[in-house]
Design a protein around this motif. Structure first.
Motif, short mmCIF file in Angstrom:
data_model
loop_
_atom_site.label_atom_id
_atom_site.label_comp_id
_atom_site.label_asym_id
_atom_site.label_seq_id
_atom_site.Cartn_x
_atom_site.Cartn_y
_atom_site.Cartn_z
N ASN A 22 35.43 -39.84 65.83
CA ASN A 22 34.66 -40.61 64.84
C ASN A 22 33.99 -41.84 65.44
O ASN A 22 33.15 -42.48 64.79
CB ASN A 22 35.52 -40.97 63.63
N GLN A 23 34.32 -42.16 66.69
CA GLN A 23 33.61 -43.26 67.36
C GLN A 23 32.14 -42.90 67.59
O GLN A 23 31.25 -43.74 67.46
CB GLN A 23 34.27 -43.60 68.69
N TRP A 24 31.88 -41.64 67.97
CA TRP A 24 30.48 -41.22 68.18
C TRP A 24 29.68 -41.43 66.89
O TRP A 24 28.52 -41.86 66.93
CB TRP A 24 30.42 -39.75 68.58
N GLN A 25 30.31 -41.09 65.76
CA GLN A 25 29.61 -41.22 64.48
C GLN A 25 29.32 -42.67 64.14
O GLN A 25 28.19 -43.04 63.82
CB GLN A 25 30.47 -40.60 63.36
N ASP A 32 24.12 -39.56 66.39
CA ASP A 32 22.77 -39.76 66.93
C ASP A 32 22.93 -40.49 68.25
O ASP A 32 23.03 -41.71 68.29
CB ASP A 32 21.92 -40.56 65.95
N TYR A 33 22.96 -39.74 69.34
CA TYR A 33 23.21 -40.34 70.65
C TYR A 33 22.18 -41.40 71.00
O TYR A 33 22.48 -42.34 71.74
CB TYR A 33 23.20 -39.26 71.73
N SER A 34 20.97 -41.26 70.48
CA SER A 34 19.91 -42.21 70.82
C SER A 34 20.18 -43.60 70.28
O SER A 34 19.53 -44.57 70.69
CB SER A 34 18.56 -41.70 70.30
N LYS A 35 21.15 -43.72 69.36
CA LYS A 35 21.47 -45.02 68.77
C LYS A 35 22.79 -45.60 69.28
O LYS A 35 23.20 -46.67 68.83
CB LYS A 35 21.48 -44.90 67.25
N ILE A 36 23.43 -44.90 70.19
CA ILE A 36 24.69 -45.42 70.76
C ILE A 36 24.32 -46.35 71.90
O ILE A 36 23.87 -45.92 72.97
CB ILE A 36 25.60 -44.28 71.23
N ASN A 37 24.48 -47.65 71.66
CA ASN A 37 23.94 -48.66 72.57
C ASN A 37 24.97 -49.67 73.06
O ASN A 37 24.62 -50.73 73.55
CB ASN A 37 22.78 -49.42 71.89
N VAL A 38 26.26 -49.34 72.95
CA VAL A 38 27.30 -50.26 73.42
C VAL A 38 27.98 -49.67 74.65
O VAL A 38 27.90 -48.46 74.89
CB VAL A 38 28.35 -50.53 72.32
#
Length: 582
Positions: free
Chosen positions: A154-157, A260-266
């Protein structure tokens, strides 16, 4: 919102059942383990359904016993009073200046509400919990996420929603694509989803009250205090197993659960397990490759699903990562290689190695062809056209290489291209990459979820053969799973099958093999009388079985399948052969 209890125990300030109000008024409950002073500390947070008050030993006695007996370091330096399944031990983190926050997800444990795993509502709740933790008086405003499996998935989400106080995430053995990684392998429904939900989640639903378990952590009811009837409980949760079968294709149900991998920015540490076929390693590698952040690292290890998270190696890696990004400490993380692999050898041997990328740039992509006349698996193409037919629900076919002339490493994603025909309108293809000793004893591993895990597995339902051309790579086919394309019986079809990432160093004189069949792999040493593990029968694929009659009617998937090989139909496997570093 009721008051919560706060006390000092074992050198920590522990706040029990702290309320966190969601945007719809539902109040979730969390525990906060922190230093007993007025300082502000970075937060290590988790959110999930396994009950924050259920001790690991009570919830998972088999795994606890294995961990304690085989890896005693995992329980050293702590009283172990607060051990919780797949989460950090606060006694190892609070003294280092962290606040550990465990949240029971909506409808589970001490948190009321409608229970629906991995739903958009859960993801929004997780977001709100992160933001709540980021502004508490004991918080320094930086929240890190850490945990295994559900607590990684659920971290990816939630990272896709970009909560402002999220500062770093460690996904330890965490699937990302709930359709491809969990529910429908290659389009084939996996029994695990229903089994896991009914055995690991439903018994821990909020409202069990006194019919639940009394916690050894603090002596209270893990799913209380409410006592709801079985009818009330059933009406207050989704039926995840039914949902899986009701959504055989990727539709809105699945799309709203996709990250949405494109929004994972940390900053991201993705830690996967070679032996986790059936659930996690595909998500760990895909999440690492596709996430937008430029501060991302991949680690791949072996052993059981939970082991390395708790070993000194795993804890040190996590603290090195979080110390750098949450505390600004010079932990040495600035020199951490982008990819750290524990390369797998026979005999449960793992050799650490640093790499700069995934897949490894110096990979020698090598085709091994299937020879249907001889049953060989060779680097040389077959020169004539041949076919072999097998009963879909029988033992299938096996193609075996000559003995390797020298030690050879295979590490990375694997892809197969097969040409098949069926006497029915569909066929399920199960591929297993296997390694044999010179005397033809199969090499298997103590995998993440099965003590006899083969080297690699892949699946594809032939009617799901449609590829997403924008995402497909030569070494990793990517199927759309958005429509059924029935077969015409007797017609030959080209199938691209994804085999999940693996690592194996094949010794000289050993052999590599590929099994092709229409049902799950079974370890040759399995006997029907073998003892159960955690109440389940394991024979090589752990709980990740594909035997749901509703999904695999015999008249459609129990016929005969023909594999075509030769110059016009070059069935082969693309292997990631790794040369030594120059």
């Amino acid at each position: 919102m009721s008051e919560y209890k706060s006390e000092v125990r074992d050198g920590m300030r522990i706040d029990w059942d702290v309320p966190i109000e969601m945007d719809d008024g539902v109040v979730l409950r969390c525990d906060v383990y922190r230093p007993d002073d007025d300082g502000q500390y970075p937060v290590i947070m988790s959110y999930g359904p396994y009950c924050k008050w259920l001790h690991l030993q009570d919830g998972y006695p088999h795994q606890w016993s294995l961990m304690v007996n085989d890896y005693p370091e995992t329980v050293m330096g702590t009283t172990n009073k607060y051990q919780n399944w797949e989460l950090v031990d606060p006694e190892k983190w609070v003294p280092d200046g962290y606040a550990c926050v465990r949240v029971d997800s909506r409808g589970a444990g001490r948190s009321p509400g409608y229970l629906e795993v991995w739903s958009p509502r859960e993801t929004k709740d997780f977001y709100d919990c992160i933001e709540w933790a980021g502004v508490q008086p004991w918080s320094n405003g930086k929240v890190g996420l850490n945990g295994i499996s559900y607590y990684g998935m659920n971290q990816w989400q939630v990272a896709s929603l970009q909560p402002p106080h999220l500062a770093a995430m460690c996904v330890w053995e965490g699937a990302a694509d709930f359709y491809r990684d969990l529910a429908h392998h290659g389009g084939i429904a996996c029994r695990f989803s229903e089994t896991w939900y009914s055995q690991a989640v439903v018994p821990r639903q909020h409202g069990k009250g006194h019919r639940g378990i009394k916690s050894r952590i603090n002596g209270d009811w893990i799913s209380g205090p409410a006592n709801l009837s079985e009818e009330e409980l059933a009406s207050n949760r989704s039926d995840f197993g039914k949902d899986i079968l009701d959504h055989p294709l990727i539709d809105d149900y699945w799309k709203e659960r996709m990250p949405d991998y494109s929004k994972i920015n940390v900053p991201l540490l993705s830690a996967g397990n070679w032996g986790g076929v059936g659930l996690h390693p595909r998500g760990n590698t895909e999440g690492f490759v596709q996430s937008a952040t430029d501060q991302k690292w991949l680690e791949m290890h072996g052993l059981e699903h939970f082991t390395e998270f708790y070993t000194d190696y795993g804890v040190a890696l996590q603290k090195k990562f979080f110390g750098h990004f949450l505390k600004g400490e010079d932990t040495g993380w600035a020199e951490q290689p982008r990819v750290r692999l524990l390369v797998r050898h026979p005999g449960e041997k793992f050799v650490p190695r640093a790499e700069g990328e995934w897949p490894i740039a110096r990979t020698q992509w090598t085709k091994y062809y299937l020879h249907s006349g001889s049953g060989a698996f060779r680097a040389e193409p077959q020169t004539n056209e041949r076919t072999k037919t097998y009963d879909a629900l029988g033992d299938g076919l096996i193609y075996i290489s000559p003995p390797f002339a020298e030690e050879t490493e295979i590490t990375g994603p694997v892809a197969a291209k097969l040409f098949v025909s069926s006497d029915t309108e569909d066929a399920d293809i199960f591929l297993t990459l296997r390694v044999f000793t010179p005397d033809m004893t199969e090499i298997v591993y103590r995998g993440a979820n099965d003590p006899h895990t083969p080297v690699a597995i892949g699946w594809l339902r032939a009617s799901h053969r449609k590829l997403d051309e924008s995402l497909t790579l030569p070494y990793r086919p990517y199927h759309t799973h958005d429509e059924i394309q029935p077969l015409t019986p007797g017609e030959i079809y080209e199938l691209d099958v994804e085999i999940w990432p693996t690592s194996i160093v094949i010794p000289k004189e050993y052999r590599l093999a590929l099994s092709v069949r229409g049902r799950d792999y079974v370890w040759p040493g399995y006997e029907p009388s073998a003892p159960k593990i955690s109440g389940r029968v394991y024979y090589g694929v752990g709980p990740f079985k594909h035997d749901l009659k509703e999904d695999r009617p015999t008249d459609l998937f129990g016929g005969k399948v023909t594999l075509h090989t030769g110059p016009a139909h070059p069935s082969h496997v693309l292997l990631p052969v790794i040369p030594p570093k120059g």
